[in-house]
Design a protein around this motif. Structure first.
Motif, PDB file in Angstrom:
ATOM      1  N   THR A 489       0.832  -1.214   0.000  1.00 45.38           N
ATOM      2  CA  THR A 489       0.000   0.000   0.000  1.00 45.38           C
ATOM      3  C   THR A 489       0.864   1.260   0.000  1.00 45.38           C
ATOM      4  OG1 THR A 489      -1.741  -1.196   1.163  1.00 45.38           O
ATOM      5  CG2 THR A 489      -1.860   1.200   1.228  1.00 45.38           C
ATOM      6  N   GLN A 492       2.312   1.788  -3.382  1.00 47.84           N
ATOM      7  CA  GLN A 492       1.318   2.244  -4.362  1.00 47.84           C
ATOM      8  C   GLN A 492       1.051   3.750  -4.222  1.00 47.84           C
ATOM      9  OE1 GLN A 492       1.487  -0.600  -6.450  1.00 47.84           O
ATOM     10  NE2 GLN A 492      -0.405   0.384  -7.026  1.00 47.84           N
ATOM     11  N   ILE A 493       1.114   4.247  -2.980  1.00 48.63           N
ATOM     12  CA  ILE A 493       0.908   5.694  -2.769  1.00 48.63           C
ATOM     13  C   ILE A 493       2.143   6.443  -3.285  1.00 48.63           C
ATOM     14  CG2 ILE A 493       0.493   7.504  -1.054  1.00 48.63           C
ATOM     15  CD1 ILE A 493      -0.859   5.339   0.713  1.00 48.63           C
ATOM     16  N   LYS A 500       3.879   6.887  -9.136  1.00 48.45           N
ATOM     17  CA  LYS A 500       2.784   6.240  -8.399  1.00 48.45           C
ATOM     18  C   LYS A 500       1.719   7.301  -8.123  1.00 48.45           C
ATOM     19  CE  LYS A 500       5.049   2.333  -7.813  1.00 48.45           C
ATOM     20  NZ  LYS A 500       4.632   0.993  -8.031  1.00 48.45           N
ATOM     21  N   PHE A 501       0.818   6.995  -7.191  1.00 42.67           N
ATOM     22  CA  PHE A 501      -0.344   7.877  -7.016  1.00 42.67           C
ATOM     23  C   PHE A 501       0.040   9.334  -6.724  1.00 42.67           C
ATOM     24  CE2 PHE A 501      -3.396   9.964  -4.195  1.00 42.67           C
ATOM     25  CZ  PHE A 501      -4.429  10.126  -5.112  1.00 42.67           C
ATOM     26  N   VAL A 502       0.856   9.554  -5.696  1.00 44.15           N
ATOM     27  CA  VAL A 502       1.158  10.946  -5.302  1.00 44.15           C
ATOM     28  C   VAL A 502       1.909  11.676  -6.413  1.00 44.15           C
ATOM     29  CG1 VAL A 502       2.611  12.322  -3.724  1.00 44.15           C
ATOM     30  CG2 VAL A 502       0.982  10.691  -2.806  1.00 44.15           C
ATOM     31  N   TRP A 521       6.333  15.372   2.828  1.00 40.69           N
ATOM     32  CA  TRP A 521       5.771  14.097   2.367  1.00 40.69           C
ATOM     33  C   TRP A 521       6.830  13.009   2.166  1.00 40.69           C
ATOM     34  CZ3 TRP A 521       1.154  11.750   2.077  1.00 40.69           C
ATOM     35  CH2 TRP A 521       1.121  10.537   1.376  1.00 40.69           C
ATOM     36  N   MET A 525       7.138   9.501   4.133  1.00 43.92           N
ATOM     37  CA  MET A 525       6.924   8.228   3.434  1.00 43.92           C
ATOM     38  C   MET A 525       8.150   7.322   3.607  1.00 43.92           C
ATOM     39  SD  MET A 525       5.071   6.150   1.800  1.00 43.92           S
ATOM     40  CE  MET A 525       3.592   6.927   1.198  1.00 43.92           C
ATOM     41  N   LEU A 594      -2.711  13.773   3.147  1.00 41.02           N
ATOM     42  CA  LEU A 594      -3.684  13.326   2.140  1.00 41.02           C
ATOM     43  C   LEU A 594      -5.015  14.061   2.314  1.00 41.02           C
ATOM     44  CD1 LEU A 594      -3.068   9.432   1.978  1.00 41.02           C
ATOM     45  CD2 LEU A 594      -2.485  11.121   0.239  1.00 41.02           C
ATOM     46  N   GLU A 613      -9.707   7.928  -4.963  1.00 39.03           N
ATOM     47  CA  GLU A 613      -8.468   7.208  -4.662  1.00 39.03           C
ATOM     48  C   GLU A 613      -7.798   7.763  -3.403  1.00 39.03           C
ATOM     49  OE1 GLU A 613      -5.359   4.651  -7.187  1.00 39.03           O
ATOM     50  OE2 GLU A 613      -6.395   6.273  -8.196  1.00 39.03           O
ATOM     51  N   ILE A 614      -7.803   9.086  -3.277  1.00 42.57           N
ATOM     52  CA  ILE A 614      -7.232   9.692  -2.053  1.00 42.57           C
ATOM     53  C   ILE A 614      -7.975   9.166  -0.823  1.00 42.57           C
ATOM     54  CG2 ILE A 614      -7.304  11.807  -0.673  1.00 42.57           C
ATOM     55  CD1 ILE A 614      -6.018  13.315  -2.697  1.00 42.57           C
ATOM     56  N   TYR A 617      -7.074   5.590   0.003  1.00 44.87           N
ATOM     57  CA  TYR A 617      -5.765   5.430   0.648  1.00 44.87           C
ATOM     58  C   TYR A 617      -5.808   5.935   2.095  1.00 44.87           C
ATOM     59  CZ  TYR A 617      -3.435   3.955  -3.658  1.00 44.87           C
ATOM     60  OH  TYR A 617      -3.052   3.252  -4.771  1.00 44.87           O
TER      61      TYR A 617
END
Length: 932
Positions: A489, A492-493, A500-502, A521, A525, A594, A613-614, A617
């Motif tokens: 997870t 993926q963020i 990726k997502f961010v 961030w 992370m 987020l 999606e946000i 997550y």
């Protein structure tokens, strides 16, 4: 190029690199969609053919003694492949062998474009039950003259290819376009075939019948279900008369109908429970026909009173059986229409919206992902359910599916054009309109634990395979957290520079995002990933060091450790608690950032997908926080058992955390049974020594509000079964494990000689199964007997069962899941060997915790917990042998505790009354031979 040459080889073994040689070649030529030529020959391999190859193919040394060598036929074989595609069912095998032979005689290698019918079948027939040539041929109705002979296999492969090509030429334009983009990842050179189909469609305005297209995806139109008006019904007694009596509907549908009194009695008991709003426990022994017995009163009740009813099963196998066999039968039996819907959890259904985005992405695209996308693209043109259980994905394909399942959606907007096309929403709507909703224990238990948010409202239910319900409910009132899922997870963020997502989010909305929002961030992370790794490594090391508590679970290759807060090594454990606290701190900060990004989207006109999606997550990170808090910080050791499992030989962070209620009965009593009018629980194994008290206590069912009924089997067990227990086996207690295994294997061998194999051997430990397998391989003639073992022979449980039934003289060794749910009727199974009585290991964390709780209450944990569980498991194992009135067989129990221990009578008194013989192994074998 319109010439296709199909090749199949029989060889002395599986590896050209290990100098295995070709013994037979079969070649078939296709031109203009017709088989126009064939070629077949034996070849002399210059070495002896192994026995297992001879028994598989029927080709013996004498058949190839005077055959030509490969060198003598090499030129004419090579000439056949000029200007053509090479086709084989598993190209690397056949091409590898043929090119090794060409290289050995100094000729140039084949470099033809290839088409692999295994791969093509996976893509074009994603719902096929198997991709082995024989089973595919059966599935597609292709006659297979002589399996495992080269020319016959080549003909079948050629006919399979023609079917595959025909299927490809019926796919819609959108599907073909996507497949062309994925084609470069495949083993097969499919480009020309796909391009030809695309060209034929490019200028066609004709819409494909039954196919809908949206946003570049083609999928099957799902027909709308229409509500039927309520029917006027006879009384329930008349309704049953019309079905069960000698001249009733069942006798007209079944050629050899035998009236089963127990089946009708069960139907009446269930209807009475529904009418009086009481719960019921019904043990229906093998042969009762319980599925039909509970479906009939359920449908009558639901239709007559216009109230939805739920039927829950433990296995998807039984769900499939209900939908594909029992419900169609009932539609032919009852005089009124009714609606049945299947509802599973969100993780089973594909999200078209997610898939449409992911199918175009090339990020992390490897062979398995490309193959999975291709299979799903074709499957969408066929499925009306969107339930991935219809498809056999490649192993890592399920990781991709996780990203595109409905479970990965946060909150789908009812205004979204995808909402009306959502398979999950359609399944929910069908369930809301249905008379009967079929679901599984997992979803039923989740629904109960989440205050009834998932299933449509119901007051009455039937729970089949009910001996599993307590265990399933416990899991859903507990938690499971593992390293892989958390890291997946977080990855993926992603960080701000990742694709990726961010990273994608920043690229898309850069102008709206203040720099200060994302300042921290990346650091957070990186810290969160580091702390996750550090925490799980710390737990792994901690568990590995608790040697005195360790229990290696060979069946799953893991070590278990029960965590008890008050007993942990304070300093070491405090370090782990600090790590967990730090990780929760970083997760909290990530959620906060987020949430601020989510606020940015609130103010802009943005893609709803990104907002979803946000939120999704944020939900996942919050769940991780709640689970970490629940496991490490909550003070609930009196009501919950917590344990850790580590992969014994895995990575040093392969850790799984679990927590479950020690006693689920209170939760079920107040949250489930008190809120429902009538719950009927049924199974073939609910009683111990004819008493339901064990299951009642475990489920929290009050004596005053419950009906109990035991429906005896219609089988004549006295005439059909012999129970045999040897009196001369070594005592396993006195360190004689190897002697016991040797005696067991000798008994299996002797019994196999009498029953011509056809034997199921049930173990309680995988370690013992493995040792027995290798010993049996030494003492058995493997050219006579097929020895198949769970965890050693490759394949799923159903695949091993099919292999067992394919060979005339088979011995199947199984553990855990083979004790139940495996049906092998008729002559395929003549003897059942139970190696040890199926007691749970006393140091299993859940058993330990439940035992301690019972002792605290002044109860006997062995009699109240260990023994009833073992008896129910034993009954499940015993039930594998007799599945019809004509079956006959021997149950051979190697464990003398069944006759010597005080508690042995509980096992014997809990199965049907059958002849029991206690004697030396030799005398038992003589008796078995006479009896058969």
């Amino acid at each position: 190029m319109e010439r296709f040459v199909v090749i199949d080889l029989e060889t002395t073994g599986h590896s050209a690199a290990k100098r295995d040689k070709i013994i037979e070649v079969g070649i078939v030529v296709i031109e203009q969609n017709e088989i126009v030529d064939s070629y077949g020959t034996f070849l002399n391999p210059g070495k002896s053919i192994p026995d297992f190859i001879s028994s598989l193919t029927g080709i013996k040394d004498k058949d190839v003694k005077d055959a030509p060598t490969f060198e003598e036929r090499a030129e004419e074989i090579q000439a056949l492949f000029e200007d053509s595609y090479l086709i084989a069912h598993n190209v690397p095998f056949d091409m590898g062998f043929i090119n090794a032979e060409f290289a050995a005689v100094g000729m140039k290698l084949l470099k033809n474009p290839v088409l692999d019918t295994v791969e093509m079948a996976r893509i074009l027939y994603p719902k096929a039950p198997s991709y082995k040539l024989g089973q595919l041929a059966d599935h597609l109705g292709i006659h297979h003259e002589d399996p495992h002979r080269a020319l016959s296999d080549a003909y079948v492969t050629a006919k399979l290819f023609l079917k595959l090509r025909d299927k490809l030429n019926n796919l819609p334009f959108e599907t073909i376009t996507h497949l062309m983009r994925l084609e470069k990842m495949f083993k097969s050179d499919l480009y020309e075939l796909l391009a030809t189909r695309e060209e034929s469609l490019a200028f066609s305005m004709k819409e494909e019948p039954g196919i809908e297209t949206f946003q570049g995806l083609a999928f099957k139109k799902v027909p709308e279900t229409k509500l039927s008006p309520p029917s006027e019904l006879d009384s329930f007694g008349e309704f049953l008369d019309d079905i069960y009596e000698e001249d009733g509907a069942l006798s007209k549908l079944m050629a050899r109908y035998e009236k089963r009194h127990g089946q009708r009695e069960m139907s009446e008991t269930i209807f009475d429970a529904f009418q009086t709003n009481r719960h019921a426990l019904i043990e229906a022994e093998t042969g009762t026909g319980k599925s039909l017995a509970y479906i009939l009163p359920s449908i009558y009740e639901a239709v007559r009173f216009q109230k939805r009813l739920v039927i829950s099963t433990f296995t998807t196998q039984l769900q499939t059986q209900l939908l594909e066999e029992e419900i169609p039968l009932v539609r032919n039996l009852v005089p009124f229409p009714f609606k049945v819907a299947l509802l599973k959890g969100k993780s089973h259904y594909i999200s078209l919206e997610k898939f449409e985005r992911e199918v175009m992405s090339t990020e992390n695209e490897n062979y398995d992902t490309a193959l999975t996308k291709a299979m799903i693209l074709v499957w969408l043109t066929e499925t009306i359910t969107g339930d991935i259980d219809e498809v056999q994905l490649p192993a890592s394909g399920y990781l991709f599916f996780k990203r595109v399942s409905t479970d990965s959606e946060a909150h789908i907007d009812p205004q979204s054009p995808w909402f009306s096309r959502s398979y999950y929403q359609k399944a929910r709507k069908a369930a809301q309109q249905a008379d009967i909703v079929i679901t599984n224990h997992a979803l039923l238990a989740t629904d109960v634990s989440r205050d009834y948010q998932l299933l449509p409202p119901y007051d009455k239910a039937v729970i089949d395979e009910a001996h599993h319900f307590e265990e399933t409910a416990s899991k859903h009132y507990g938690l499971k957290l593992d390293y892989m899922n958390m890291q997946y997870t977080l990855n993926q963020i992603g960080e701000t520079n990742d694709p990726k997502f961010v990273g994608q989010f920043i690229t898309k909305y850069n102008e709206f995002i203040e720099e200060s929002i994302l300042d921290k961030w990346d650091d957070l992370m990186i810290d969160a990933k580091y702390e996750t790794d550090d925490l799980f490594r710390g737990i792994f090391q901690y568990v590995a060091e608790q040697n005195k508590h360790q229990k290696s679970l060979s069946d799953i290759g893991r070590t278990q450790y029960r965590f008890e807060k008050e007993k942990e090594d304070t300093d070491r454990w405090n370090t782990i608690l600090e790590m967990a606290n730090r990780l929760m701190f970083f997760l909290r900060d990530l959620i906060y950032i987020l949430a601020r990004l989510d606020q940015v989207l609130e103010k802009q006109y943005v893609d709803k997908y990104d907002k979803n999606e946000i939120e999704q997550y944020m939900d996942q990170l919050q769940t991780f926080m709640d689970q970490l808090e629940g496991f490490f910080l909550a003070d609930d050791s009196s009501t919950y058992v917590k344990w850790v499992e580590i992969e014994t030989y895995g990575a040093k962070n392969a850790v799984y955390l679990y927590s479950e209620p020690t006693d689920i009965s209170g939760f079920l009593s107040t949250d489930f049974f008190a809120k429902k009018e009538s719950i009927v629980l049924t199974s073939a194994t609910l009683t111990m020594k004819n008493s339901f008290s064990f299951i009642q206590q475990r489920l929290g069912l009050d004596n005053k509000e419950i009906e109990t009924k035991k429906i005896p089997s219609p089988f004549s067990y006295k005439d059909q079964v012999q129970l045999m227990v040897p009196t001369d086996f070594p005592d396993i207690k006195h360190g004689k494990m190897d002697d016991f295994i040797y005696a067991t294997c000798e008994a299996i061998y002797s019994l196999a000689e009498i029953t011509s194999g056809r034997m199921l051997v049930l173990f309680t430990s995988y370690d013992m199964l493995k040792k027995s397998y290798y010993l049996l391989k030494e003492i058995l003639d493997t050219s006579t007997y097929a020895l198949i073992a769970q965890g050693i022979s490759s394949g799923s449980r159903s695949r091993l069962k099919k292999n067992f039934q394919t060979f005339d003289q088979s011995i199947l060794l199984g553990t855990s899941s083979f004790w139940e749910g495996v049906d092998i009727p008729g002559d395929d199974l003549s003897s059942l060997v139970i190696v040890r009585l199926p007691f749970q290991p006393p140091d299993h964390p859940i058993y330990e915790a439940k035992s301690a709780m019972l002792k605290d209450k002044g109860k006997n944990a062995f009699m109240e917990l260990s023994l009833p569980n073992a008896v129910i498991r034993f009954k499940q194992g015993f039930g594998r042998l007799i599945r019809s009135t004509s079956d006959r067989g021997i149950v051979f129990v190697c464990d003398s505790r069944i006759i010597h221990a005080r508690y042995g009578k509980y096992f014997i008194d809990s199965i049907p009354d059958i002849p029991l013989t206690k004697d030396t192994t030799q005398r038992l074998m003589q008796k078995a031979e006479e009896w058969f």
